[in-house]
Scaffold this active site. Structure first.
Site, PDB file in Angstrom:
ATOM      1  N   LEU A 192      -4.277   8.683   7.770  1.00 49.29           N
ATOM      2  CA  LEU A 192      -3.272   7.526   7.633  1.00 49.29           C
ATOM      3  C   LEU A 192      -3.760   6.554   8.667  1.00 49.29           C
ATOM      4  O   LEU A 192      -3.028   5.522   8.974  1.00 49.29           O
ATOM      5  CB  LEU A 192      -2.068   8.214   8.505  1.00 49.29           C
ATOM      6  CG  LEU A 192      -1.216   9.312   8.035  1.00 49.29           C
ATOM      7  CD1 LEU A 192      -0.150   9.998   8.638  1.00 49.29           C
ATOM      8  CD2 LEU A 192      -0.595   8.786   6.337  1.00 49.29           C
TER       9      LEU A 192
ATOM     10  N   SER B 228      -8.100   5.647  12.718  1.00 51.94           N
ATOM     11  CA  SER B 228      -9.259   5.196  13.185  1.00 51.94           C
ATOM     12  C   SER B 228      -9.355   3.726  12.812  1.00 51.94           C
ATOM     13  O   SER B 228      -9.830   3.046  13.772  1.00 51.94           O
ATOM     14  CB  SER B 228     -10.736   5.888  12.721  1.00 51.94           C
ATOM     15  OG  SER B 228     -10.855   5.812  11.298  1.00 51.94           O
TER      16      SER B 228
ATOM     17  N   ASP C  19      -9.057   0.793   4.424  1.00 48.87           N
ATOM     18  CA  ASP C  19      -8.350   1.042   5.708  1.00 48.87           C
ATOM     19  C   ASP C  19      -8.303   0.004   6.723  1.00 48.87           C
ATOM     20  O   ASP C  19      -7.172  -0.440   7.110  1.00 48.87           O
ATOM     21  CB  ASP C  19      -8.918   2.641   6.328  1.00 48.87           C
ATOM     22  CG  ASP C  19      -8.273   3.721   5.714  1.00 48.87           C
ATOM     23  OD1 ASP C  19      -8.082   3.492   4.696  1.00 48.87           O
ATOM     24  OD2 ASP C  19      -8.519   4.660   6.417  1.00 48.87           O
TER      25      ASP C  19
END
Lengths: 390, 390
Positions: A150, A153, A208
């Site tokens: 999710l 980091s 991300d």
């Protein structure tokens, strides 16, 4: 800003930044084969507070039991040993310098513990970004579960990069609240977060850090990343609590593809078309101003979610816990799919405005009674944010 | 055989024939778009007894509450009115003659009641095939549920065609028990059954009459029908007891295809590849002589069944009752898919030899407790069979 006033300002400065997590809406697994993926920011946020001052550098991540303090003299010593003078502009660490930091932290080369990696990536950013060894106390808390795909980091790296870049005046985060939030600021933050992610993940895709920086949605295909503005969408994020190995799931798809190539390749083509169509639908959402239009767009999205989940099932990455979640959602008029690697892990339910609060509540209740963890949250949330309310 | 001895023989003749039902293994819905379908014979059989003699023609189908008797004089009158002399060889009915039969039976042109259609198709075959009005008493019983897409009307037509063709010495069904069972006999039966199916279904594909005649498996693609020898495979046939409309399901797939063509077309391509692969696997089964080989072939088949079900889900023709059935089967190590139109209706579980009897029993128990009807039967069963044991 004069050099005289700056140390004074820094000595008292406390800043707070936050960044969202991410979920994959379309393209998990097929992205491995060059197909499009769509990620959405997830409004479970990571929040960072940085207080400049004192006589040490400290990193406090209570959620993951990290609390480390280094006397500022030790850090100044490290700085000097890395070959830097006191006032060095933003710099790229050499491999040798990177090794030196690892040994300073008593880390071997092959560290994999997320705690160690969190400390290491902090030090990389601290040394690379700051002009001088700054006494600072950093505290990070997160609503995001870690190691769950999710973006925890990335959200951490985005917060750290943003805060450090702001503190050394390389960017001004307060400008993010202005309309048309400065693409150059976001680009800089995202690039530094990517550099940090490389330490943790080796060869991250860049999805991300992008989605946690820009917020909204991010389209990714064949290395091209495109941030897309989307209005926030209500979702249920559901944790099956079934652990999974992303690596084994990715390998399983590859094996199935090798066994029945003529069957699996068109499925990947269809998954690509789903992501294309999903992108189109997300873009159309901002023009859906009235209720009926919104419901119509959500119907199209629900259909894609259903098809996407079925195709993920077809490539073998669903799990009984995910199938059950999909069934429960369906019984309440909702549409769910796995998000991320599958095989357990997380599922997501995008909630159409036509769904009543009581139906949502009933679905959440049934899911919780069946042993799932459920968050009522939203996607398409803002990216990195600067909170000057303290 | 002399013409003198024949009436004598017929007067006492009682014959029994049976034919299997059918299930679709791969290709439901995609067959509509020219993709391959694989049907398997189902060992729930329709059994017909024909007793020649008496002074009437009677048709007795106790399962569907049909019991009709026509005095032989009335049938002879019909025969004459259709313009036939007493000893007429096999004939094709004109449209006018067909209308005449309908009015003899007091049926309008647009009859849809399965009972009426069963009587009408019997009369068509009786008049077309027999050389003369034969007093006969026909009784048909079936293990097959009717109107369920399991080939009950084809099995009925195959039994009727076979029995009538045998009784008028056009074919000799007793030769079917010999090795290499006479393809010309089967071809003739299948063609007559097809003619009868046209009365019931308008434009049947030819799959049902073929598989119910030949048994084993039948591959169908773009109008080409190819019977394939397969050894019998143990299956569970599961009735969800959820009624569905085949027409609405077919229309739903078409609409989804029109809405998201780029998504659905590759799914149809994948379904075609599944049927190709399924055909290959079925053909390899007859060479799998030892347990380990059989288990390996079944594993490949199970994987295809899983993918096929997921893709049917993706085109929107599954149903919660089918999803639940799949989940229950999976929890017992078994692999299930819908068979036929979906949206409820029937599911099929192909049972690998590695599955223990206790696992099968536990699965059947759980399914029955969950409200499903379950048959433990087999597919790849013999086609039309002649039973001279009476």
């Amino acid at each position: 800003m004069t050099s005289e006033s700056e140390p004074q300002k820094k000595a008292f400065q406390v800043i707070r930044v936050s960044a969202p997590g991410k979920v994959i809406l379309h393209g998990e697994h097929s992205v491995v084969y060059g197909k499009r993926a769509i990620a959405l920011s997830l409004d479970l946020r990571t929040r960072l507070t940085a207080a400049v001052g004192g006589d040490s550098v400290s990193l406090d991540l209570p959620d993951v039991d990290i609390k480390k303090t280094w006397p500022i003299e030790t850090v100044m010593e490290l700085w000097k040993n890395l070959g830097y003078t006191k006032d060095e502009k933003i710099k790229t660490l050499t491999e040798e310098q990177s090794h030196f930091i690892r040994s300073f932290l008593n880390f071997g080369e092959g560290i994999t513990d997320p705690k160690d990696l969190a400390i290491l990536s902090f030090f990389h950013l601290y040394i690379s970004i700051l002009h001088e060894p700054l006494p600072i106390s950093i505290t990070v808390g997160s609503q995001l579960p870690t190691g769950a795909g999710l973006g925890s980091s990335a959200a951490y790296a985005v917060c750290l990069s943003g805060a450090l870049l702001h503190l050394c005046d390389h960017i001004d985060l307060s400008k993010l609240s202005l309309p048309n939030s400065h693409p150059d600021i976001l680009k800089t933050v995202s690039e530094w977060a990517y550099a940090s992610e490389k330490i943790v993940h080796g060869t991250p895709s860049g999805i991300d850090n992008s989605v946690c920086t820009y917020g909204g949605a991010v389209s990714f295909k064949a290395g091209n990343i495109e941030p897309i503005h989307v209005p926030p969408l209500k979702v249920l994020l559901v944790n099956t609590l079934v652990p999974r190995s992303t690596k084994a799931l990715v390998a399983g798809v590859r094996e199935r593809k090798e066994r029945v190539r003529a069957v699996v390749e068109p499925i990947l083509t269809s998954l690509d078309a789903i992501a294309d169509k999903g992108l189109e639908i997300l873009c159309s959402l901002k023009n859906a101003n009235v209720y009926d239009e919104q419901v119509a767009v959500h119907e199209a999205l629900d259909e894609l979610i259903d098809i996407n989940q079925a195709l993920l099932c077809a490539i073998g990455v669903s799990h009984p816990s995910l199938d059950k979640l999909v069934g429960i959602a369906k019984s309440h008029g909702l549409h769910a799919k796995l998000t991320g690697a599958g095989g357990g892990g997380f599922g997501i339910v995008v909630v159409s405005p036509k769904i009543t609060k009581s139906a949502i509540d009933a679905c959440c209740d049934e899911l919780r009674q069946s042993g799932y963890d459920v968050w009522c949250t939203s996607v398409g949330a803002p990216g990195i944010s600067f909170h000057n309310d303290i």
